[in-house]
Design a protein around this motif. Sequence first.
Motif, PDB file in Angstrom:
ATOM      1  N   VAL A 165      51.917 -31.435  11.261  1.00 53.77           N
ATOM      2  CA  VAL A 165      52.351 -30.179  10.646  1.00 53.77           C
ATOM      3  C   VAL A 165      51.320 -29.086  10.885  1.00 53.77           C
ATOM      4  O   VAL A 165      51.649 -27.974  11.321  1.00 53.77           O
ATOM      5  N   LEU A 166      50.055 -29.386  10.621  1.00 54.47           N
ATOM      6  CA  LEU A 166      49.019 -28.371  10.815  1.00 54.47           C
ATOM      7  C   LEU A 166      48.882 -27.998  12.290  1.00 54.47           C
ATOM      8  O   LEU A 166      48.677 -26.826  12.622  1.00 54.47           O
ATOM      9  N   ILE A 167      49.011 -28.972  13.182  1.00 52.27           N
ATOM     10  CA  ILE A 167      48.892 -28.677  14.611  1.00 52.27           C
ATOM     11  C   ILE A 167      49.994 -27.714  15.050  1.00 52.27           C
ATOM     12  O   ILE A 167      49.738 -26.760  15.798  1.00 52.27           O
ATOM     13  N   HIS A 189      50.092 -23.846  22.629  1.00 48.32           N
ATOM     14  CA  HIS A 189      50.963 -22.934  21.904  1.00 48.32           C
ATOM     15  C   HIS A 189      52.394 -23.447  22.000  1.00 48.32           C
ATOM     16  O   HIS A 189      52.762 -24.127  22.968  1.00 48.32           O
ATOM     17  N   VAL A 190      53.181 -23.107  21.017  1.00 49.56           N
ATOM     18  CA  VAL A 190      54.588 -23.491  21.046  1.00 49.56           C
ATOM     19  C   VAL A 190      55.318 -22.746  22.167  1.00 49.56           C
ATOM     20  O   VAL A 190      54.838 -21.740  22.678  1.00 49.56           O
ATOM     21  N   GLY A 225      51.290 -21.816  16.406  1.00 46.80           N
ATOM     22  CA  GLY A 225      52.196 -20.687  16.292  1.00 46.80           C
ATOM     23  C   GLY A 225      53.604 -21.031  15.879  1.00 46.80           C
ATOM     24  O   GLY A 225      54.484 -20.159  15.872  1.00 46.80           O
ATOM     25  N   GLY A 226      53.851 -22.296  15.511  1.00 45.02           N
ATOM     26  CA  GLY A 226      55.188 -22.728  15.128  1.00 45.02           C
ATOM     27  C   GLY A 226      55.424 -22.687  13.631  1.00 45.02           C
ATOM     28  O   GLY A 226      54.596 -22.206  12.862  1.00 45.02           O
ATOM     29  N   VAL A 259      56.001 -30.551  19.983  1.00 47.73           N
ATOM     30  CA  VAL A 259      56.491 -29.217  19.623  1.00 47.73           C
ATOM     31  C   VAL A 259      55.346 -28.217  19.708  1.00 47.73           C
ATOM     32  O   VAL A 259      55.482 -27.125  20.262  1.00 47.73           O
ATOM     33  N   ALA A 260      54.177 -28.604  19.188  1.00 48.08           N
ATOM     34  CA  ALA A 260      53.013 -27.710  19.206  1.00 48.08           C
ATOM     35  C   ALA A 260      52.599 -27.340  20.616  1.00 48.08           C
ATOM     36  O   ALA A 260      52.160 -26.210  20.874  1.00 48.08           O
ATOM     37  N   SER A 261      52.741 -28.268  21.549  1.00 55.37           N
ATOM     38  CA  SER A 261      52.292 -28.028  22.924  1.00 55.37           C
ATOM     39  C   SER A 261      53.389 -27.474  23.822  1.00 55.37           C
ATOM     40  O   SER A 261      53.162 -27.288  25.023  1.00 55.37           O
ATOM     41  N   GLY A 262      54.581 -27.227  23.274  1.00 57.31           N
ATOM     42  CA  GLY A 262      55.657 -26.628  24.054  1.00 57.31           C
ATOM     43  C   GLY A 262      56.503 -27.607  24.845  1.00 57.31           C
ATOM     44  O   GLY A 262      57.423 -27.194  25.548  1.00 57.31           O
TER      45      GLY A 262
END
Length: 264
Positions: free
Chosen positions: A224-226, A149-150, A231-232, A202-205
Amino acid sequence: MSHLEIAQVMAKIAGEMIKSKMGSGFITEDKSSSFDVVTEVDKASEQLIRQGILEKFPSHHFLGEEESFLSGRPLAEVLAEATSEPYLWIVDPIDGTSNYVQGIPGFTVSIGLACYGQLQLGVIYDPCGDELFWAEKGKGAFLNGKPIHVSPVNELGRSVVATGFPSKMEARRAVYEGLGRLIEQCRTIRSLGSAARHLAYVASGRLHAFWENGLNAWDMAAGVLIIQEAGGTVTDAKGNEYSLLTTDVVGSNGHLHAPVLQCL
């Protein structure tokens, strides 16, 4: 084998092949300029992925970075046609070739799948870290099988933001301008040499936002999809909805999207 499974398998096979040839004295060539390089390993990786995907799904269409460059066709024209295709694989065989050429870890393999122009899955593999990021539309985002999650950070002053430096000088100048404004607002800036890696982070925080000008669909599609499934938020640099034709991109945890856009 499902679409996701073949993307995961081919990303890992290509990634291991790439890693095994690191430092082996491969041939390097300039593409559009001395700022834009390609190796024989990029081409071999793309061919490997193409063959593996089309063996399983022979009716699907394939858009690879190296094949697209050699075709000489305008990318916008190719992508405009792609919006009518039920299955289009979008592949960057080595994202971060400059890292790879210099022997710097951080290059990735990026594989996306779009249906009628809409992203359906994305896979990014970092062979040096053995990290496999992936997402399917509506099913969340994952790193090595665990949900990601972001970040919840909502203050630009506490953020770590990333960017990259594109090969085209006009786009590079636009990055410099954004850098000058953002560096005064955020905690620090990072440039890791791979747009796909930035998006996955970014996707993984690990990062809170990323922007870059002058990218192409293969640099971004999977990431982009990831981000979206983690949640981003992803838009172009003016805040418009992302599409395969987007070249100036901003991806964030959502909380920081408006402040980053304002700086840019």
